[in-house]
Design a protein around this motif. Sequence first.
Motif, PDB file in Angstrom:
ATOM      1  N   PHE A  39       0.760  -1.406   0.354  1.00  0.00           N
ATOM      2  CA  PHE A  39       0.173   0.170  -0.107  1.00  0.00           C
ATOM      3  C   PHE A  39       0.498   1.326  -0.514  1.00  0.00           C
ATOM      4  O   PHE A  39       0.416   1.833  -0.790  1.00  0.00           O
ATOM      5  N   PHE A  40       1.660   1.384   0.392  1.00  0.00           N
ATOM      6  CA  PHE A  40       2.687   2.363   0.691  1.00  0.00           C
ATOM      7  C   PHE A  40       3.349   2.591  -0.516  1.00  0.00           C
ATOM      8  O   PHE A  40       4.057   3.741  -0.563  1.00  0.00           O
ATOM      9  N   LYS A  41       3.994   1.254  -0.825  1.00  0.00           N
ATOM     10  CA  LYS A  41       4.797   1.506  -2.175  1.00  0.00           C
ATOM     11  C   LYS A  41       4.021   2.027  -2.974  1.00  0.00           C
ATOM     12  O   LYS A  41       3.950   3.001  -3.911  1.00  0.00           O
ATOM     13  N   PHE A  42       2.659   1.767  -3.628  1.00  0.00           N
ATOM     14  CA  PHE A  42       1.619   2.255  -4.728  1.00  0.00           C
ATOM     15  C   PHE A  42       1.367   4.198  -4.460  1.00  0.00           C
ATOM     16  O   PHE A  42       1.441   4.657  -5.137  1.00  0.00           O
ATOM     17  N   ILE A  43       0.737   4.253  -2.906  1.00  0.00           N
ATOM     18  CA  ILE A  43       1.303   5.741  -3.045  1.00  0.00           C
ATOM     19  C   ILE A  43       2.384   6.402  -2.714  1.00  0.00           C
ATOM     20  O   ILE A  43       1.978   7.829  -3.150  1.00  0.00           O
TER      21      ILE A  43
END
Length: 251
Positions: free
Chosen positions: A205-209
């Motif tokens: 999720f943080f990679k996408f953000i």
Amino acid sequence: MKLSVGIITYNEERILGKTLEAVRELADEIIIVDSNSSDATVEIARSKGAAVYTENWKGFGPQKNSVIDKCKGEWILLIDADEVISKELKETIKTIIDGKNKYEVYDINRCSVCFGKELKYGGWSNQYATRLWKNGSVKVSDNLVHEEFETMSTKGKIKEKIYHYTYLTLSDYITRFDRYTTLGAEEYVKRGKKSSFFNVVINPFFKFIRMYIFRLGFLDGIEGLIIALFSGMYTMTKYFKLREMEKTSLK
């Protein structure tokens, strides 16, 4: 012999002809180590004048070291099968190997072309990667994937572009997705890295953000959105496969 171009291949017919055509006039020899391709890779390589060696897959690092060992040129340009040098870069490399150089190792400006579009944001553009060096100046780590280039020399930078044709279509991405996530998980096993809830669920999720928001991937339009989503999924899948491998090892 001034320049050897080295490439590793496995089922690379989609772009290999364009890659080789771009370096054909520049190289004194083209060395390819192929991992038993089942498509037209070998035929394309030989038609462009490359010397082809067939070897079983050993991992990205060992495979690239095998190419390097076969290069006889004073300089080595080690590129991926889906990387195409620009005309401007070709001229710069000519100048360097002709003697106008300050360094023995060079990082080259690597720009990604994904789904037919050059990505300018999201961390996919202006990534400098080690590609050109004097023979004997660089060794590649033995990592199965995400190999590192090891050198004691100071590196120079070349701003002219090499275009990395990462994924031609979404189907192309999905085809490669399974292989690369498996290799990534196997490399983590080799390093003794462990899976966790954070790595499988939160980290993707943080990679996408990070890619889509903080690195401005949204400015690349729909292609920026798709690549950010799938990059997060890539991380999730890689760590979930690691989890599966951990379970298998306990049986």
